[in-house]
Scaffold this active site. Structure first.
Site: not given
Lengths: 219, 113
Positions: A120, A123-125
């Site tokens: 990702c 961000c941090s998906c």
């Protein structure tokens, strides 16, 4: 513990509490902020305290063991695999894995010709309903920045060498579309049942940074 | 390079940027970090703050804060800012509540909430 917080590795001077956590220590500034925000919203009846508690239980219940079960089922049941590749979320739900958020799941199959990697960049998906929360390295800049332009170098840092003739596909997650890698079933596992196969499948294999390994000698 | 890069790439969009070696670190979430994550999910369920708004809220913190705060520190600061912007909370209310929460943990106060 805060002393292994990823951001503490970068010599920052924020007023983080670096001492070991114990119950008699006062909470830090952001810990207090979280409690204050939560309590104010509960007082305004925007949601109930029970909802936070229940969601913590949901988060605790999500581990890579769920994804491993999905992978092992796909390896042993071709019809399931077809449904999984067609609609990842629906197939996981068949196995009783609920999706507590509004995300779709796309399952990417590794083959002798194609190796998949998920990232990702924004961000941090991450496919949290099937893998739990992502590791810190997945959320930090080096992985997010480099996976898309030098995946072979990134894989090498995980000890993974992918043959030159194999195509590497990097899939970048979004808030609503998450990916899970279906790794290749290792050779020598023909006699293993679904449960034994699931034991071989690691979180990192389902992110795509390592293959699933099987060492017949050690087994 | 022209200024068009500024609108093509927002600060969070770091895919393709030069970066160093991957540090294979991970940590178990602290209790407040897990509560913060659960809070994010509950805010999303109730359509108060969705994932996209949260991400943009973190981006709006700017480079210095993004660099210095830890992952969940950014989240809770972003949530607070978004709630202020939406008129759900005011900075004054949050400040008063934080003092109240903090007071529960000061020994001479007598009360552990």
């Amino acid at each position: 513990m805060s002393d292994v917080d990823p951001h503490d590795h970068h010599h920052h001077d924020h007023d983080h509490d670096h001492a070991p956590i114990s119950s008699d220590q006062p909470p830090g500034y952001y810990d207090i902020m979280e409690t204050a925000v939560r309590e104010l919203l509960i007082e305004r009846k925007l949601f109930g305290a029970d909802e936070i508690r229940r969601q913590i239980e949901v988060l605790d219940s999500r581990t890579p063991a769920l994804g491993a079960k999905v992978v092992a089922r796909a390896w042993t049941d071709p019809a399931f695999k077809e449904r999984l590749l067609h609609n990842g979320r629906a197939a996981c739900e068949e196995l009783g894995i609920t999706f507590y958020d509004d995300t779709e799941l796309i399952v990417l199959e590794n083959t002798p010709q194609v190796h998949n990697l998920i990232v990702c960049t924004l961000c941090s998906c991450y496919p949290r309903p099937v893998l739990g929360l992502p590791p810190d390295w997945y959320k930090l800049k080096p992985y997010r920045a480099r996976a898309v332009y030098e995946p072979r170098a990134v894989l090498a840092e995980f000890g993974t060498t992918i043959a030159e003739e194999v195509e590497i596909r990097v899939s970048d997650s979004t808030a609503v579309v998450r990916y899970l890698v279906l790794p290749m079933r290792p050779a020598g596992t023909e006699d293993m049942n679904e449960e034994q196969l699931a034991d071989l499948v690691t979180r990192d294999a389902m992110i795509g940074v390592v293959p699933v390994a099987y060492n017949r000698e050690a087994a | 390079m022209g200024s068009e890069q500024l609108v093509r790439r927002l600060p969070n969009d770091i895919g393709g940027d030069p970066a160093g070696k991957i540090e294979m670190i991970e940590h178990e979430l602290l209790p407040w970090e897990k509560r913060c994550h659960a809070l994010a999910d509950v805010l999303d369920f109730h359509k108060i703050i969705n994932t996209e708004e949260k991400r943009r809220g973190v981006e709006a913190l700017g480079g210095e804060m993004i660099g210095k705060l830890s992952y969940y520190e950014r989240w809770i600061v972003a949530f607070s800012n978004i709630l202020f912007q939406k008129g759900v909370l005011t900075p004054g209310e949050l400040a008063v509540k934080m003092k109240e929460v903090e007071a529960r943990f000061t020994p001479n106060d007598g009360g552990h909430g």
